[in-house]
Scaffold this motif. Structure first.
Motif, PDB file in Angstrom:
ATOM      1  N   ALA A 187     -18.642 -53.841 -57.697  1.00 17.63           N
ATOM      2  CA  ALA A 187     -18.649 -54.594 -58.867  1.00 17.63           C
ATOM      3  C   ALA A 187     -18.470 -53.757 -59.822  1.00 17.63           C
ATOM      4  O   ALA A 187     -17.484 -54.068 -61.002  1.00 17.63           O
ATOM      5  CB  ALA A 187     -19.820 -55.593 -59.024  1.00 17.63           C
ATOM      6  N   GLY A 188     -19.254 -52.868 -60.247  1.00 14.75           N
ATOM      7  CA  GLY A 188     -19.232 -52.063 -61.400  1.00 14.75           C
ATOM      8  C   GLY A 188     -17.539 -51.178 -61.462  1.00 14.75           C
ATOM      9  O   GLY A 188     -16.959 -51.049 -62.366  1.00 14.75           O
ATOM     10  N   GLN A 189     -17.510 -50.627 -60.122  1.00 14.66           N
ATOM     11  CA  GLN A 189     -16.301 -49.783 -60.013  1.00 14.66           C
ATOM     12  C   GLN A 189     -15.057 -50.767 -60.303  1.00 14.66           C
ATOM     13  O   GLN A 189     -13.981 -50.292 -60.996  1.00 14.66           O
ATOM     14  CB  GLN A 189     -16.087 -49.289 -58.544  1.00 14.66           C
ATOM     15  CG  GLN A 189     -14.908 -48.541 -58.458  1.00 14.66           C
ATOM     16  CD  GLN A 189     -13.862 -49.397 -57.680  1.00 14.66           C
ATOM     17  OE1 GLN A 189     -13.985 -50.536 -57.181  1.00 14.66           O
ATOM     18  NE2 GLN A 189     -12.604 -49.038 -58.046  1.00 14.66           N
ATOM     19  N   GLY A 190     -15.207 -51.985 -59.817  1.00 17.43           N
ATOM     20  CA  GLY A 190     -14.035 -52.883 -60.042  1.00 17.43           C
ATOM     21  C   GLY A 190     -13.908 -53.313 -61.521  1.00 17.43           C
ATOM     22  O   GLY A 190     -12.744 -53.445 -61.926  1.00 17.43           O
ATOM     23  N   THR A 191     -14.923 -53.536 -62.213  1.00 13.38           N
ATOM     24  CA  THR A 191     -15.127 -53.719 -63.596  1.00 13.38           C
ATOM     25  C   THR A 191     -14.523 -52.753 -64.486  1.00 13.38           C
ATOM     26  O   THR A 191     -13.478 -53.116 -65.409  1.00 13.38           O
ATOM     27  CB  THR A 191     -16.477 -54.085 -63.953  1.00 13.38           C
ATOM     28  OG1 THR A 191     -16.959 -55.202 -63.349  1.00 13.38           O
ATOM     29  CG2 THR A 191     -16.545 -54.275 -65.560  1.00 13.38           C
ATOM     30  N   PHE A 192     -14.737 -51.594 -64.216  1.00  9.73           N
ATOM     31  CA  PHE A 192     -13.896 -50.450 -64.954  1.00  9.73           C
ATOM     32  C   PHE A 192     -12.299 -50.426 -64.601  1.00  9.73           C
ATOM     33  O   PHE A 192     -11.521 -50.111 -65.400  1.00  9.73           O
ATOM     34  CB  PHE A 192     -14.552 -48.979 -64.365  1.00  9.73           C
ATOM     35  CG  PHE A 192     -15.953 -48.718 -64.938  1.00  9.73           C
ATOM     36  CD1 PHE A 192     -16.015 -48.750 -66.267  1.00  9.73           C
ATOM     37  CD2 PHE A 192     -16.995 -48.515 -64.320  1.00  9.73           C
ATOM     38  CE1 PHE A 192     -17.170 -48.297 -66.834  1.00  9.73           C
ATOM     39  CE2 PHE A 192     -18.190 -48.149 -64.761  1.00  9.73           C
ATOM     40  CZ  PHE A 192     -18.449 -48.169 -66.110  1.00  9.73           C
ATOM     41  N   ALA A 193     -12.103 -50.697 -63.303  1.00 14.20           N
ATOM     42  CA  ALA A 193     -10.566 -50.685 -62.972  1.00 14.20           C
ATOM     43  C   ALA A 193     -10.159 -51.698 -63.603  1.00 14.20           C
ATOM     44  O   ALA A 193      -8.879 -51.560 -64.088  1.00 14.20           O
ATOM     45  CB  ALA A 193     -10.459 -50.729 -61.231  1.00 14.20           C
ATOM     46  N   VAL A 194     -10.337 -53.053 -63.552  1.00 12.89           N
ATOM     47  CA  VAL A 194      -9.862 -54.085 -64.249  1.00 12.89           C
ATOM     48  C   VAL A 194      -9.640 -53.697 -65.785  1.00 12.89           C
ATOM     49  O   VAL A 194      -8.608 -53.950 -66.233  1.00 12.89           O
ATOM     50  CB  VAL A 194     -10.954 -55.584 -64.119  1.00 12.89           C
ATOM     51  CG1 VAL A 194     -10.399 -56.536 -64.975  1.00 12.89           C
ATOM     52  CG2 VAL A 194     -10.628 -55.882 -62.667  1.00 12.89           C
ATOM     53  N   MET A 195     -10.760 -53.140 -66.381  1.00  8.06           N
ATOM     54  CA  MET A 195     -10.594 -52.835 -67.943  1.00  8.06           C
ATOM     55  C   MET A 195      -9.544 -51.810 -68.082  1.00  8.06           C
ATOM     56  O   MET A 195      -8.975 -51.873 -69.094  1.00  8.06           O
ATOM     57  CB  MET A 195     -11.962 -52.500 -68.332  1.00  8.06           C
ATOM     58  CG  MET A 195     -13.130 -53.175 -68.555  1.00  8.06           C
ATOM     59  SD  MET A 195     -14.755 -52.440 -68.384  1.00  8.06           S
ATOM     60  CE  MET A 195     -14.592 -51.593 -70.208  1.00  8.06           C
ATOM     61  N   GLY A 196      -9.501 -50.712 -67.060  1.00 11.58           N
ATOM     62  CA  GLY A 196      -8.414 -49.913 -67.343  1.00 11.58           C
ATOM     63  C   GLY A 196      -6.759 -50.504 -67.198  1.00 11.58           C
ATOM     64  O   GLY A 196      -6.118 -50.372 -67.912  1.00 11.58           O
ATOM     65  N   TRP A 197      -6.830 -51.106 -66.159  1.00 12.29           N
ATOM     66  CA  TRP A 197      -5.323 -51.887 -65.807  1.00 12.29           C
ATOM     67  C   TRP A 197      -5.027 -52.831 -67.218  1.00 12.29           C
ATOM     68  O   TRP A 197      -3.837 -53.059 -67.316  1.00 12.29           O
ATOM     69  CB  TRP A 197      -5.579 -52.724 -64.334  1.00 12.29           C
ATOM     70  CG  TRP A 197      -5.371 -51.644 -63.348  1.00 12.29           C
ATOM     71  CD1 TRP A 197      -6.260 -51.451 -62.339  1.00 12.29           C
ATOM     72  CD2 TRP A 197      -4.326 -50.722 -62.888  1.00 12.29           C
ATOM     73  NE1 TRP A 197      -5.717 -50.653 -61.512  1.00 12.29           N
ATOM     74  CE2 TRP A 197      -4.585 -50.094 -61.736  1.00 12.29           C
ATOM     75  CE3 TRP A 197      -2.813 -50.541 -63.712  1.00 12.29           C
ATOM     76  CZ2 TRP A 197      -3.708 -49.189 -61.179  1.00 12.29           C
ATOM     77  CZ3 TRP A 197      -2.278 -49.674 -63.058  1.00 12.29           C
ATOM     78  CH2 TRP A 197      -2.546 -48.915 -61.950  1.00 12.29           C
ATOM     79  N   THR A 198      -6.166 -53.518 -67.504  1.00 10.08           N
ATOM     80  CA  THR A 198      -5.882 -54.342 -68.876  1.00 10.08           C
ATOM     81  C   THR A 198      -5.461 -53.618 -69.954  1.00 10.08           C
ATOM     82  O   THR A 198      -4.576 -53.977 -70.665  1.00 10.08           O
ATOM     83  CB  THR A 198      -6.893 -55.316 -68.973  1.00 10.08           C
ATOM     84  OG1 THR A 198      -7.512 -55.956 -67.931  1.00 10.08           O
ATOM     85  CG2 THR A 198      -6.851 -56.308 -70.013  1.00 10.08           C
ATOM     86  N   MET A 199      -6.233 -52.689 -70.273  1.00 10.85           N
ATOM     87  CA  MET A 199      -5.932 -51.861 -71.442  1.00 10.85           C
ATOM     88  C   MET A 199      -4.819 -51.079 -71.583  1.00 10.85           C
ATOM     89  O   MET A 199      -4.174 -50.470 -72.703  1.00 10.85           O
ATOM     90  CB  MET A 199      -7.284 -51.111 -71.840  1.00 10.85           C
ATOM     91  CG  MET A 199      -8.560 -52.199 -72.194  1.00 10.85           C
ATOM     92  SD  MET A 199      -9.916 -51.288 -72.521  1.00 10.85           S
ATOM     93  CE  MET A 199      -9.638 -50.541 -73.949  1.00 10.85           C
ATOM     94  N   ALA A 200      -4.109 -50.681 -70.382  1.00  8.48           N
ATOM     95  CA  ALA A 200      -3.162 -49.781 -70.060  1.00  8.48           C
ATOM     96  C   ALA A 200      -2.194 -50.438 -69.247  1.00  8.48           C
ATOM     97  O   ALA A 200      -1.530 -49.754 -68.328  1.00  8.48           O
ATOM     98  CB  ALA A 200      -3.306 -48.271 -69.632  1.00  8.48           C
ATOM     99  N   SER A 201      -2.004 -51.632 -69.310  1.00  2.83           N
ATOM    100  CA  SER A 201      -0.997 -52.470 -68.081  1.00  2.83           C
ATOM    101  C   SER A 201       0.272 -51.957 -68.489  1.00  2.83           C
ATOM    102  O   SER A 201       0.864 -51.750 -69.525  1.00  2.83           O
ATOM    103  CB  SER A 201      -1.196 -54.092 -68.482  1.00  2.83           C
ATOM    104  OG  SER A 201      -0.149 -54.584 -67.888  1.00  2.83           O
TER     105      SER A 201
END
Length: 427
Positions: free
Chosen positions: A17-31
């Protein structure tokens, strides 16, 4: 033993869940669809190049898809490769960022094209590995809980960090703020890579079967694909489904081309990219509960609602631009929010509809053919829209998307009828 397994699964679920949260943040902020497109226009790259980035990404993913399945299936332990994939994505965004700050226009163009190509390849491999590792580690209900948790937390985190970066750098030029947001995204990908290493990886308990050598002959692959396609297109239900799916491929391009239109109009705005990132992150929070409610009523209703939302958002933008009415970046941010929510709903409803109508015995083969045709079509459609945006204006690419959305809603109304006997999925 059961207690140990339960404790391990609980621990893995928290870590993922933590790993996925960081990944979602990364993909959203650098889409790639939003951030790289906006930056390309801000850096005065040709409109054709900005529009072509999405084509290159899909073409790279399509090529990787031909070989990724066999490579991923042959690896029992995958967390190390997932971590490397996150690091590779971070490096790609870092390369694009450094080129944007220090490079000349040809260097920026080359860096953006190289970065988006590598991202397309790595993203396809990582998607397959994540699917496999989660299937081995977590039960279905826990996977669903984890997905909604990381999507919500990732969306909230992206909104908070993007807003803070914007607030603290108000005195700096737009490129400095945009660069800061992408840098934060790079750190999120590194955090995701570090997190996945802590997972206690389990296999499915079966030894890998001996694999015969696979010869990736383009001729053999083309013949096999053509034979499978002919077989599937002979089935009426599959032809109807593919008509719907192909129209959805154009509708799905609304996100990058709406962003392209926003960048053309407001690339000098001090709030431009920040507003678009926050709107796409907010869409993550709204989409899941909204479309879950729609899909419980009818997947056809969900697909029609999604396409109508895209058509409405595009029509509003068309009117403002055609009548040359004054508008701020917030109009584009709201439009991007609407289409992001809509595209998310369309994608999920389409998958559920396919599972309801596809006969069990050919479901996998039909899915493989539909995915391949979908990827080929999105490469073609995105190239055509890039040419239209470059030769005419981005607003005409949006006009094509509006027409495709209306056509898609009509196709769904007439052809997306779920047979009663197929509504309930087998347990």
């Amino acid at each position: 033993m059961t207690g140990d397994i339960s404790a391990t699964e609980k621990r893995n679920m928290s870590i993922m869940a933590g790993q996925g949260t960081f990944a979602v943040m990364g993909w959203t902020m650098a889409s790639p669809s939003i951030v790289l497109t906006f930056l390309a226009i801000s850096l005065e790259l040709p409109v054709f190049v900005a529009g072509l980035l999405i084509t290159i990404r899909h073409a790279a993913a399509m090529g990787a898809d031909m070989i990724a399945g066999d490579i991923v299936a042959g690896r029992q332990r995958k967390k190390g490769l997932i971590a490397l994939a996150d690091i590779a994505v971070a490096a790609c965004f870092l390369l694009a960022l450094l080129a944007a700050i220090y490079g000349s226009k040809p260097v920026i163009m080359a860096a953006f094209i190289s970065a988006i190509f590598c991202i397309g390849v790595v993203e396809e491999f990582k998607s397959l590995m994540i699917t496999d590792i989660l299937g081995n580690m977590l039960r279905s209900r826990n996977r669903m809980r984890m997905y909604y948790t990381q999507t919500a937390l990732g969306g909230l985190g992206a909104i908070a960090l993007t807003w803070l970066a914007h607030w603290f750098l108000l005195e700096y030029p737009p490129l400095a703020r945009h660069s800061t947001v992408v840098t934060i995204a790079v750190f999120c990908f590194f955090a995701s890579a570090i997190s996945i290493i802590a997972v206690h990886e389990t296999s499915n308990g079966k030894a890998p079967r001996p694999r015969r050598p696979v010869v990736y002959s383009p001729v053999a692959l083309a013949r096999r694909f053509a034979a499978n396609t002919r077989h599937m297109l002979a089935l009426p239900w599959f032809r109807h489904y593919m008509l719907i799916r192909l129209s959805f491929q154009v509708v799905g391009l609304s996100i990058p081309f709406f962003t392209l239109l926003a960048a053309e109009s407001h690339h000098g705005s001090t709030k431009g990219l920040t507003a678009l990132i926050i709107s796409s992150a907010a869409a993550l929070l709204i989409a899941a509960p909204l479309w879950r409610t729609f899909n419980e009523i009818s997947t056809r209703l969900a697909m029609i609602a999604g396409t109508v939302l895209v058509a409405i958002a595009g029509t509003v933008l068309m009117l403002y631009h055609h009548l040359q009415l004054e508008h701020s970046i917030y109009l584009h941010a709201i439009s991007l929010f609407v289409v992001s929510v809509a595209v998310t709903g369309i994608s999920g409803a389409r998958t559920l509809h396919f599972m309801a109508i596809a006969p069990k015995e050919i479901r996998v083969a039909a899915q493989a053919v539909s995915k391949s045709l979908g990827k080929i079509s999105v490469v073609v459609f995105s190239s055509v829209l890039a040419v239209i945006a470059h030769s005419q204006a981005a607003i005409w690419a949006v006009a094509v998307i509006i027409a495709a959305s209306i056509a898609a809603s009509l196709l769904c109304f007439f052809y997306a009828k779920t047979p009663l006997e197929s509504v309930e999925e087998p347990a």
